[in-house]
Scaffold this motif. Structure first.
Motif, mmCIF file in Angstrom:
data_model
loop_
_atom_site.group_PDB
_atom_site.id
_atom_site.type_symbol
_atom_site.label_atom_id
_atom_site.label_comp_id
_atom_site.label_asym_id
_atom_site.label_seq_id
_atom_site.Cartn_x
_atom_site.Cartn_y
_atom_site.Cartn_z
ATOM 1 N N ARG A 153 38.106 26.983 19.711
ATOM 2 C CA ARG A 153 39.162 27.030 18.848
ATOM 3 C C ARG A 153 39.632 28.859 19.540
ATOM 4 O O ARG A 153 38.957 29.809 19.486
ATOM 5 C CB ARG A 153 38.790 27.259 17.766
ATOM 6 N N ILE A 154 40.908 28.877 19.609
ATOM 7 C CA ILE A 154 40.985 30.130 20.367
ATOM 8 C C ILE A 154 42.994 30.540 19.416
ATOM 9 O O ILE A 154 43.834 29.988 18.969
ATOM 10 C CB ILE A 154 41.975 30.357 21.807
ATOM 11 N N ASP A 155 42.802 31.725 19.284
ATOM 12 C CA ASP A 155 43.786 32.717 18.130
ATOM 13 C C ASP A 155 44.773 33.097 19.239
ATOM 14 O O ASP A 155 44.645 34.042 19.914
ATOM 15 C CB ASP A 155 42.747 33.844 17.161
ATOM 16 N N PHE A 156 45.976 32.621 18.733
ATOM 17 C CA PHE A 156 47.399 33.057 19.526
ATOM 18 C C PHE A 156 48.152 34.271 19.414
ATOM 19 O O PHE A 156 49.208 34.559 19.495
ATOM 20 C CB PHE A 156 47.814 32.435 20.802
ATOM 21 N N GLY A 157 47.685 35.061 18.360
ATOM 22 C CA GLY A 157 48.487 35.632 16.925
ATOM 23 C C GLY A 157 49.345 34.909 16.135
ATOM 24 O O GLY A 157 49.305 33.607 16.007
ATOM 25 N N ALA A 158 49.389 35.580 15.410
ATOM 26 C CA ALA A 158 51.093 35.310 14.157
ATOM 27 C C ALA A 158 52.061 34.278 14.611
ATOM 28 O O ALA A 158 52.246 32.826 13.798
ATOM 29 C CB ALA A 158 51.515 36.643 13.567
ATOM 30 N N GLU A 159 52.237 34.182 15.751
ATOM 31 C CA GLU A 159 53.292 33.562 16.032
ATOM 32 C C GLU A 159 53.320 32.471 16.751
ATOM 33 O O GLU A 159 53.606 31.343 16.330
ATOM 34 C CB GLU A 159 54.854 34.200 17.279
#
Length: 111
Positions: free
Chosen positions: A35-41
């Motif tokens: 699971r990878i967090d690519f930021g708010a957008e």
């Protein structure tokens, strides 16, 4: 084969931080579920990556990776992958991650 720059621009390649990495024993080839967090957008996306030759799930936590985030979701065994983590083969053909060499903001787009 050459492509137009406009074709390259269609591929959305972003940096994200691994927030979860788990063994994926059900996969046909040894793999790790991410699971990878690519930021708010973009938000959090999932991937299955055959990285076990060089990486452990514990060693991937908190690492930044580079991935294509605009491919359609793909069913891989009992998991869904909605991004493609990028790497290049080592001399034995095993994947080595493409990573930024400095800390950057999650969601940063490759240009």
């Amino acid at each position: 084969m050459t492509i137009a720059y406009a074709d390259f621009e269609k591929i959305d390649i972003r940096v994200g931080t691994v927030i979860e990495a788990l063994p994926f024993p059900e996969a046909r080839k040894p793999a790790i579920r991410l699971r990878i967090d690519f930021g708010a957008e973009i938000g959090v996306k999932r991937s299955s990556a055959q990285l076990t030759a060089h990486y452990t799930p514990e060693g991937l936590l908190g690492r930044q990776v580079i991935a294509v985030v605009n491919f359609p979701a793909k069913q891989i065994g009992k998991t869904v992958s909605d991004c493609l983590v990028l790497g290049v083969p080592d001399p034995a053909g095993e994947p080595v991650l493409l990573i930024p060499d400095h800390l950057v903001s999650d969601g940063g787009r490759l240009f």
